[in-house]
Enzyme design. Sequence first.
Site, PDB file in Angstrom:
ATOM      1  N   ASP A 353       0.830  -1.194   0.000  1.00  6.88           N
ATOM      2  CA  ASP A 353       0.000   0.000   0.000  1.00  6.88           C
ATOM      3  C   ASP A 353       0.873   1.255   0.000  1.00  6.88           C
ATOM      4  OD1 ASP A 353      -2.661   1.350   0.476  1.00  6.88           O
ATOM      5  OD2 ASP A 353      -1.628   1.961   2.313  1.00  6.88           O
ATOM      6  N   GLU A 389       1.638  -0.495  -4.999  1.00  8.58           N
ATOM      7  CA  GLU A 389       0.705   0.585  -5.308  1.00  8.58           C
ATOM      8  C   GLU A 389       1.604   1.807  -5.483  1.00  8.58           C
ATOM      9  OE1 GLU A 389      -3.348   2.675  -3.591  1.00  8.58           O
ATOM     10  OE2 GLU A 389      -1.776   2.126  -2.177  1.00  8.58           O
TER      11      GLU A 389
END
Length: 719
Positions: A353, A389
Amino acid sequence: MAEQTTFPVQHPVWPGTAYPLGATYDGSGTNFALFSEVAEVVALCLVAEDGVETRITLEEVDGFVWHGYLPLVQPGQRYGYRVHGPYNPEQGHRCDPSKLLLDPYGKAFDGEFDGDPSLHSYDFADPTARNTENSLGHTMTTVVINPFFDWASDRSPHRPYSETVIYEAHVKGMTMTHRGIPEAQRGTYAGLSHPAILSHLQGLGVTAIELMPVHQFLQDQTLLDKGLRNYWGYNSFGFLAPHHEYAASPLPGAAVSEFKAMVRTFHEAGIEVILDVVYNHTAEGNHMGPTIMFRGIDNAAYYRLVDGDPQHYMDYTGTGNSLNVRHPHALQLIMDSLRYWVTEMHVDGFRFDLASTLARELHDVDKLSAFFDLVQQDPVVSQVKLIAEPWDVGEGGYQVGNFPPLWTEWNGKYRDTVRDYWRGEDSTLGEFAARLTGSADLYEDSSRRPGASINFVVAHDGFTLADLVSYNDKHNEANGEDNNDGESHNRSWNGGVEGPTDDPAILELRARQQRNVLATLLLSQGTPMIAHGDELGRTQQGNNNVYCQDSELAWVDWAQAAETANVELIEFTSRVIALRTHHPVFRRRRFFEGRPVSTGDGVKMRDIAWLTPAGKYMTEADWDSGFGKSIAVFLNGEGIPDKDVRGELVVDDSFLLCFNAHHEDLDFTTPDGGYAKEWTVVLDTTMPTGQRPNEQAVIDAGRSTAVTARSVLVLCKTA
C-alpha cells in the site's frame, strides 16, 4: 486500575538472546527481545487472565536490544512492555512507562482498545500537560504463540505472472452473507477457505487471492463514536500478526493457526495467497494519537519526524505519520515481517500500500533506496510476488512505471484509460492500444515484461464495477462526512440515469458495459486483477469509499449470485478467464514487436496489427483522430516468441478483437489476405454469457459483420 506486582521471584529469568526479536517459544520456554535505542529501563509485563500484571526488568541489553528468557512462560501468555526513557517531544522522544506497550514483533494480540484517555500521553483538556494514567485494562495485550503447525505437504503454486489471475478480496466482506458457510465461520479465515468460496473461485478460474489488510489493525475511536468501523484495515500496527477479529476461535493466538490452515487449503486448491500490506504508516497517528507501541518504545527510530521540528511527524500517507525507512531497525522490522509471512505463514506475495512512501529516504521518491536494495538481495522475499501501489499523497508520489525491475505495479494508467474509453471519451485510441498490449511505454525500458503491469479497472478503493456503469457521482453520505470523502473524478458513466432504474434499455446497456470492461481487462496483456463480487454485480449504492462501512453496504451480497443476470455475469467472467487461460496469445511473456513473422503456411504476418473497422491498417491520421472510438486488433498466435517449460516454441490460435465504444453500431470488415479464410466468434459482449448462437458464429474473411454499439467482439481464426 489493574493490580500489579513488581520484580517477582516466582518467574526465573535467564539471559536469553537478542535475536530473534519478539517473543519466541521454543517448546520449553519463551525468549523475549525488544529494540529501543533510547530506553533506560525496560520492564516485561506479564498479564494474567484476571488483568493482574507482573513486571520483570530485562537486565540484558546487546546492541540496544533488551532481552531475557523465561523458562516457565508458555503459549497463550499475554504480555506487554513498559519503557522508561526520555519524554521530550520537542526532541522527538516520547517514552512513557505509564503505558503498557505492545510488542512490534508480536505474532498475536488479544483484547481491544477502548478509547480511554489513559491511552494517550497528554491530557485531553490540556495537550501540553502529561497524562500518566496506567493504560493497562484499556489497551490490547500481545500474546505468546505456539509456532508449530502441521503443514503436511504444503507447497506454493508459484505461478508465473503470465498465468496469474488475481482476485482482490476482503476476509470478512467475502464471507459474511454466504449461506453455504456455517454462521460461526462467516467473516473469518476459516470461512474464506470454506469449500463454498473455493468452488466459486475455482469455477471462475482465479489463480491468486489478494487479501485486503490482515495485519493486526486498530479500530479508530472517531469512527466508533459515529457508529462506524474501520472496515478496510489500512490502520495496522501488528506487522507479524493476523488480525484477531477474523479468527473463528476466540482463544488468544488462535488466529495464527487458523490463518495457516486457510493458506494450506488455498494451496491445495492451486490458489496463491497475496497480502495487501501497510508498512508506510502505523495506527498511532500523528502527535495527538495514542501511545500503544512504537511511539513509546523509540519514537525517533520508528517514525519519520519533521526536520527541525521533531515533535511532529512527516505524513506522506494522509494518516498522520510515516514509518522511518531511513532507520536500520525500522527497515529490519519490515524485512523481518515479510520473511515471517513467507517462511512461517507460507504466503505467496505482497501488495504494498502506498509503496512510494517506502522509497522516501530523503524527500524524493528514490527507486534505489535502501528498502529496494534489501528486497533485491533477500533470498526469501525476492522470490515471491511483489506488487507496488506506486503512489502516495506526498509531492512527486505518483510513480507508475518507475519501480525497480523485480517489482510489478498496480497500473493506475490502465484503470483510467479503460474507464475513459468505455465511457466514450475522445482521444483515447492510442492510449487504449498501449494499455491493451501491456504498457510497454511504462515497463519495457526497465527490462520488465508485460506481467509487470497489474491491470485493473476496479479495486476496493472506488466504485464497484456495477456502480461504475450506474453512477456519475459518488454517494458517500453514509460515511458521515457530508459526501466530501472519496474521489470525485471517477471516470464513470451511468448510461443516462443516476443509480437504480427500471428502464430495460439502460439496464441492458449497463450489463453490456460491465461485460465490456471484464472482456477488455481479461484479454489485455499483463496480469489482470478483478475485485471481489464484481463478477456477480456487487453494488455499494454509489458509495466509492466504504473504508468505514463494516456492513451489508460493503459486504458481498451472495443472494445476488442467484439472480439470473448475475448468474449469466458469473458465467461470462469464467468464460473470458478460460479464454485467457487456454490461449497464451492473450498473456504473452514478451512485448509485441510489430514486425513480420513467418506463419505455418509460409506467409509473413506481423505479431500484432491494428486495423480500422474497414479492415485496413491504422494510419497516423486514424490514430490522431480525436473522435475515433472503434478499433480492431489482430493477435498472431504464430508470432509468440515465448517458449514453454520444455523449451518448445509456444504456438497458439490467432484472434481478431473488435472494440466499438461508439454510440452506434458499426460494420467491421474482417481482414482477408494472409490473415485467415474463416473466423469464428468466440466472445460477444452483447450476449449475457458472451456466447453467440452457433449459426451466427462463423464469418468468412473479407466479409463485414455488425458490431453493436458499445461492445466487444472476439473472433478466432478457424481456417
